[in-house]
Design an enzyme around this catalytic site. Structure first.
Site, PDB file in Angstrom:
ATOM      1  N   GLU A 122     -39.588  16.939  31.165  1.00  0.00           N
ATOM      2  CA  GLU A 122     -38.837  17.291  32.375  1.00  0.00           C
ATOM      3  C   GLU A 122     -37.576  18.102  32.061  1.00  0.00           C
ATOM      4  O   GLU A 122     -36.661  18.189  32.878  1.00  0.00           O
ATOM      5  CB  GLU A 122     -38.479  16.020  33.151  1.00  0.00           C
ATOM      6  CG  GLU A 122     -39.685  15.281  33.691  1.00  0.00           C
ATOM      7  CD  GLU A 122     -39.302  14.081  34.527  1.00  0.00           C
ATOM      8  OE1 GLU A 122     -38.811  14.270  35.649  1.00  0.00           O
ATOM      9  OE2 GLU A 122     -39.493  12.946  34.052  1.00  0.00           O
TER      10      GLU A 122
ATOM     11  N   SER B  78     -41.663  13.407  37.769  1.00  0.00           N
ATOM     12  CA  SER B  78     -41.877  14.754  38.313  1.00  0.00           C
ATOM     13  C   SER B  78     -43.349  15.106  38.478  1.00  0.00           C
ATOM     14  O   SER B  78     -43.719  16.276  38.438  1.00  0.00           O
ATOM     15  CB  SER B  78     -41.187  15.814  37.433  1.00  0.00           C
ATOM     16  OG  SER B  78     -39.791  15.644  37.467  1.00  0.00           O
TER      17      SER B  78
ATOM     18  N   TYR C  36     -40.388  21.317  42.855  1.00  0.00           N
ATOM     19  CA  TYR C  36     -39.228  22.050  42.355  1.00  0.00           C
ATOM     20  C   TYR C  36     -39.208  23.542  42.655  1.00  0.00           C
ATOM     21  O   TYR C  36     -38.159  24.166  42.575  1.00  0.00           O
ATOM     22  CB  TYR C  36     -39.096  21.822  40.842  1.00  0.00           C
ATOM     23  CG  TYR C  36     -38.897  20.361  40.524  1.00  0.00           C
ATOM     24  CD1 TYR C  36     -37.720  19.716  40.875  1.00  0.00           C
ATOM     25  CD2 TYR C  36     -39.899  19.621  39.919  1.00  0.00           C
ATOM     26  CE1 TYR C  36     -37.532  18.373  40.626  1.00  0.00           C
ATOM     27  CE2 TYR C  36     -39.722  18.275  39.649  1.00  0.00           C
ATOM     28  CZ  TYR C  36     -38.544  17.661  40.013  1.00  0.00           C
ATOM     29  OH  TYR C  36     -38.373  16.323  39.764  1.00  0.00           O
TER      30      TYR C  36
ATOM     31  N   ARG D  21     -33.540   6.633  43.805  1.00  0.00           N
ATOM     32  CA  ARG D  21     -34.423   7.043  44.891  1.00  0.00           C
ATOM     33  C   ARG D  21     -35.728   6.272  44.784  1.00  0.00           C
ATOM     34  O   ARG D  21     -36.267   6.102  43.696  1.00  0.00           O
ATOM     35  CB  ARG D  21     -34.711   8.545  44.766  1.00  0.00           C
ATOM     36  CG  ARG D  21     -35.153   9.220  46.048  1.00  0.00           C
ATOM     37  CD  ARG D  21     -35.622  10.643  45.788  1.00  0.00           C
ATOM     38  NE  ARG D  21     -36.941  10.635  45.177  1.00  0.00           N
ATOM     39  CZ  ARG D  21     -37.293  11.396  44.132  1.00  0.00           C
ATOM     40  NH1 ARG D  21     -36.412  12.199  43.568  1.00  0.00           N
ATOM     41  NH2 ARG D  21     -38.521  11.338  43.665  1.00  0.00           N
TER      42      ARG D  21
ATOM     43  N   ASP E 285     -39.680   6.008  46.137  1.00  0.00           N
ATOM     44  CA  ASP E 285     -40.764   6.787  46.744  1.00  0.00           C
ATOM     45  C   ASP E 285     -41.827   5.858  47.315  1.00  0.00           C
ATOM     46  O   ASP E 285     -42.217   4.873  46.673  1.00  0.00           O
ATOM     47  CB  ASP E 285     -41.396   7.720  45.708  1.00  0.00           C
ATOM     48  CG  ASP E 285     -40.411   8.753  45.178  1.00  0.00           C
ATOM     49  OD1 ASP E 285     -39.408   9.019  45.869  1.00  0.00           O
ATOM     50  OD2 ASP E 285     -40.640   9.294  44.081  1.00  0.00           O
TER      51      ASP E 285
ATOM     52  N   GLU F 230     -42.722   4.177  43.281  1.00  0.00           N
ATOM     53  CA  GLU F 230     -41.877   4.063  42.097  1.00  0.00           C
ATOM     54  C   GLU F 230     -40.403   4.171  42.488  1.00  0.00           C
ATOM     55  O   GLU F 230     -40.058   4.589  43.597  1.00  0.00           O
ATOM     56  CB  GLU F 230     -42.215   5.155  41.085  1.00  0.00           C
ATOM     57  CG  GLU F 230     -41.955   6.570  41.579  1.00  0.00           C
ATOM     58  CD  GLU F 230     -42.252   7.621  40.523  1.00  0.00           C
ATOM     59  OE1 GLU F 230     -41.662   7.531  39.422  1.00  0.00           O
ATOM     60  OE2 GLU F 230     -43.048   8.526  40.791  1.00  0.00           O
TER      61      GLU F 230
ATOM     62  N   ASN G 223     -36.883   5.984  41.041  1.00  0.00           N
ATOM     63  CA  ASN G 223     -36.312   6.986  40.138  1.00  0.00           C
ATOM     64  C   ASN G 223     -34.844   6.651  39.917  1.00  0.00           C
ATOM     65  O   ASN G 223     -34.070   6.627  40.874  1.00  0.00           O
ATOM     66  CB  ASN G 223     -36.429   8.385  40.753  1.00  0.00           C
ATOM     67  CG  ASN G 223     -37.867   8.821  40.921  1.00  0.00           C
ATOM     68  OD1 ASN G 223     -38.463   9.368  40.013  1.00  0.00           O
ATOM     69  ND2 ASN G 223     -38.447   8.545  42.092  1.00  0.00           N
TER      70      ASN G 223
ATOM     71  N   GLY H  22     -33.740  14.052  40.611  1.00  0.00           N
ATOM     72  CA  GLY H  22     -33.348  15.451  40.486  1.00  0.00           C
ATOM     73  C   GLY H  22     -32.158  15.796  41.371  1.00  0.00           C
ATOM     74  O   GLY H  22     -31.957  15.212  42.433  1.00  0.00           O
TER      75      GLY H  22
END
Length: 302
Positions: free
Chosen positions: A18, A146, A212, A251, A253, A266, A268, A272
């Site tokens: 990443e 990612s 991204y 964060r 998801d 998951e 994070n 990002g």
């Protein structure tokens, strides 16, 4: 010059898969820290990071490294040993959140909603696993972010090929039922749950390119959920965040299954912070500028 933080080391780049995303995140955070008048040194983390860190005489570290080596607890442990305060979650929470297999096992154990899954290995019964999980699955490395190494499979041959691809990134590979969606993400900042975002991607799934670089991916924030449904989602995400032991910011998801129920994907712990990133988008909906978001994350390290 903002004195309250002392000399801040911004760790970004790194050596994980990443790296490209981390470079973009780091550049955006660096601009924000300079705007705030913070004494910041941007450090592209390489294999000699631990030898070079003491020479920078840092008071605090802002972690903008994504993936293994920066987000999985190893760096956090080293910073603990060096007695350097840092942004985000600690050693255990970082390691657990990065390990999707064990995180899902824990959520199942405490009764939080997450889909069934299979741990795939070279001698797996591809046909049986596919049938058990509903005939269509998402395959992913257990310790990447990612969407790297992820792919869909709907036949035993596709499942084996997806496992072979994902296993290049991580020895542990899991398969989960392919959910119809929609997909939501919920940012958490200092115990505050920010407005949810609904993700609509034209890609087969919300992959690396869609996350991204694509301008075709649509983000709805607010996500147009009813008030009660938004509250249900926010409560679930905060439970998931807290259950892993996360702190500061992160964060969660989530996707919706065929019965319309939220299913945790998951957590994070270093999301990002690029132009396409979701935490800045949620922060903006909550009335925070990018610079204000960065300052809140930094303040959390104190």
């Amino acid at each position: 010059m903002s004195q309250q933080y002392g000399r801040v080391g911004l760790l970004y780049g790194g050596t994980s898969s990443e790296r490209e995303v981390s470079l973009m995140s780091g550049q955006a955070i660096h601009r924000a820290l300079l705007n705030m008048g913070v004494d910041v040194v941007a450090i592209d983390a390489d294999d000699n990071l631990l030898q070079s860190l003491p020479g920078h005489q840092l008071d605090l570290v802002f972690i903008a490294l994504h993936g293994p080596g920066g987000e999985d607890g190893t760096l956090q442990g080293a910073l603990e040993y060096l007695k350097l305060p840092y942004t985000g979650s600690g050693v255990l929470a970082s390691a657990l959140a990065m390990d999707k297999l064990r995180c899902k096992q824990m959520w199942q154990g405490i009764g939080l909603p997450t889909t069934d899954f299979a741990l795939l290995e070279a001698d797996s019964d591809w046909s049986a696993e596919l049938q058990r999980l509903g005939g269509q699955v998402m395959v992913k490395p257990a310790a990447e972010g990612s969407s790297i190494g992820m792919s869909c499979a709907a036949t035993p041959e596709q499942l084996q090929a997806a496992w072979a691809d994902a296993s290049q990134y991580n020895t542990a590979v899991i398969a989960e039922p392919l959910l119809p969606g929609p997909e939501y993400t919920v940012a958490i900042l200092d115990g505050q749950v920010l407005p949810s975002i609904r993700i609509e991607s034209n890609a087969e799934f919300y992959d690396y390119q869609a996350k991204y670089f694509s301008d075709q991916t649509q983000y709805l924030c607010p996500s147009e959920l009813s008030e009660s449904r938004e509250q249900e989602l926010q409560t679930l995400c905060l439970q998931a965040f807290d259950s892993v032991g996360c702190r500061g910011w992160g964060r969660v998801d989530v996707m919706v299954d065929h019965q319309g129920q939220f299913q945790l994907l998951e957590v994070n712990t270093v999301p990002g912070m690029t132009s396409h990133s979701l935490v800045p988008m949620a922060a903006k909906a909550a009335g925070l500028s990018f610079d204000q978001l960065v300052e809140k994350i930094l303040a959390g390290a104190l």
